[in-house]
Scaffold this motif. Structure first.
Motif, mmCIF file in Angstrom:
data_model
loop_
_atom_site.group_PDB
_atom_site.id
_atom_site.type_symbol
_atom_site.label_atom_id
_atom_site.label_comp_id
_atom_site.label_asym_id
_atom_site.label_seq_id
_atom_site.Cartn_x
_atom_site.Cartn_y
_atom_site.Cartn_z
ATOM 1 N N ALA A 27 0.814 -1.220 0.000
ATOM 2 C CA ALA A 27 0.000 0.000 0.000
ATOM 3 C C ALA A 27 0.847 1.270 0.000
ATOM 4 C CB ALA A 27 -0.939 0.004 1.200
ATOM 5 N N ASP A 28 2.126 1.175 0.337
ATOM 6 C CA ASP A 28 3.024 2.339 0.351
ATOM 7 C C ASP A 28 3.642 2.611 -1.016
ATOM 8 O OD1 ASP A 28 2.709 2.651 3.144
ATOM 9 O OD2 ASP A 28 4.293 1.163 3.513
ATOM 10 N N GLY A 29 3.522 1.691 -1.955
ATOM 11 C CA GLY A 29 4.194 1.818 -3.241
ATOM 12 C C GLY A 29 3.900 3.123 -3.954
ATOM 13 N N ALA A 30 2.654 3.548 -3.978
ATOM 14 C CA ALA A 30 2.291 4.793 -4.665
ATOM 15 C C ALA A 30 2.945 5.996 -4.005
ATOM 16 C CB ALA A 30 0.768 4.966 -4.690
ATOM 17 N N ALA A 31 3.004 6.014 -2.682
ATOM 18 C CA ALA A 31 3.629 7.129 -1.981
ATOM 19 C C ALA A 31 5.138 7.158 -2.236
ATOM 20 C CB ALA A 31 3.337 7.050 -0.478
ATOM 21 N N LEU A 32 5.776 5.996 -2.254
ATOM 22 C CA LEU A 32 7.210 5.955 -2.544
ATOM 23 C C LEU A 32 7.482 6.457 -3.955
ATOM 24 C CD1 LEU A 32 7.148 4.348 0.103
ATOM 25 C CD2 LEU A 32 8.812 2.791 -0.919
ATOM 26 N N TRP A 33 6.646 6.059 -4.904
ATOM 27 C CA TRP A 33 6.796 6.536 -6.277
ATOM 28 C C TRP A 33 6.671 8.056 -6.319
ATOM 29 C CZ3 TRP A 33 3.497 9.179 -9.592
ATOM 30 C CH2 TRP A 33 3.895 9.233 -10.932
ATOM 31 N N ARG A 34 5.685 8.627 -5.600
ATOM 32 C CA ARG A 34 5.494 10.079 -5.583
ATOM 33 C C ARG A 34 6.693 10.789 -4.958
ATOM 34 N NH1 ARG A 34 5.005 13.513 -1.963
ATOM 35 N NH2 ARG A 34 4.466 12.035 -0.344
ATOM 36 N N ILE A 35 7.200 10.273 -3.854
ATOM 37 C CA ILE A 35 8.357 10.890 -3.194
ATOM 38 C C ILE A 35 9.562 10.863 -4.135
ATOM 39 C CG2 ILE A 35 9.999 10.659 -1.285
ATOM 40 C CD1 ILE A 35 7.576 9.567 0.394
ATOM 41 N N ALA A 36 9.780 9.731 -4.810
ATOM 42 C CA ALA A 36 10.889 9.630 -5.768
ATOM 43 C C ALA A 36 10.691 10.618 -6.915
ATOM 44 C CB ALA A 36 11.008 8.204 -6.297
ATOM 45 N N LYS A 37 9.475 10.698 -7.428
ATOM 46 C CA LYS A 37 9.175 11.621 -8.534
ATOM 47 C C LYS A 37 9.419 13.063 -8.112
ATOM 48 C CE LYS A 37 5.507 13.008 -11.637
ATOM 49 N NZ LYS A 37 4.287 13.747 -11.392
ATOM 50 N N ASP A 38 8.948 13.418 -6.931
ATOM 51 C CA ASP A 38 9.096 14.798 -6.451
ATOM 52 C C ASP A 38 10.531 15.159 -6.103
ATOM 53 O OD1 ASP A 38 6.377 15.033 -6.801
ATOM 54 O OD2 ASP A 38 5.887 14.969 -4.654
#
Length: 181
Positions: A27-38
């Motif tokens: 469930a954290d995968g989307a947040a990790l992707w966003r943090i990496a993107k940002d």
């Protein structure tokens, strides 16, 4: 908090701002992707890869959560199959609102302590790759080595010409060790 979470949290005694550390979940995968993107500086992998990372490499990764449980930083890694005493750190990223507070260093220290404790082979070295212009990552990993009394060896791992898209800086391999826990 479960007993496993309490054990993990005990490794992170210097966490800033009431943050807590946990193992990542799918469930954290989307947040990790966003943090990496940002972050702008990291190579952004597919969102699918962050979901898989949280599923398949949760034991060698860590996520920092704010008081509401939202991921605000992470470190992903894996134990190298050819070097079972070596943790390769894939990515470290902290949400912009939490940068400059020592969170990346706390994540790295705690993760390596956990991997050293849980690994059937022990942990003797950390590897990562850093592009020549990434001074923040250079500082993070050289200060990690200093805190742990380890040396840092650097060598070119991939030159720019090896990347098929032609738009990537070279990657320098940092080998940190020997470590003792």
């Amino acid at each position: 908090m479960t007993a496993a979470q309490a054990d993990l949290q005990a490794e992170f005694l210097e966490m800033p701002d009431g943050l807590r550390i946990d193992r990542p979940e799918v469930a954290d995968g989307a947040a990790l992707w966003r943090i990496a993107k940002d972050s702008v500086t990291l190579d952004l992998n597919s969102s699918y890869s962050y979901l898989l990372w949280c599923r398949d490499f949760a034991g060698t990764s860590a996520v920092a959560r704010d008081p509401e449980g939202k991921p605000v930083g992470f470190v992903t890694g894996y134990v190298r199959p050819e070097r079972p005493h070596t943790l390769l750190v894939w990515q470290v990223a902290v949400d912009d609102a939490y940068r400059g507070r020592g969170l990346a260093g706390a994540l790295l220290d705690g993760l390596t302590a956990r991997v050293a404790r849980d690994s059937e082979h022990g942990l003797r070295a950390v590897e990562t790759t850093i592009t020549p212009d990434n001074t923040a990552s250079d500082r993070l990993f050289t200060s990690y080595a200093a805190r742990h009394g380890a040396s840092v060896e650097r060598e070119a791992l991939f030159d720019a010409g090896q990347f098929p898209d032609g738009s990537h800086d070279p990657e320098v391999l940092y080998r940190i060790g020997p470590l003792s826990f």
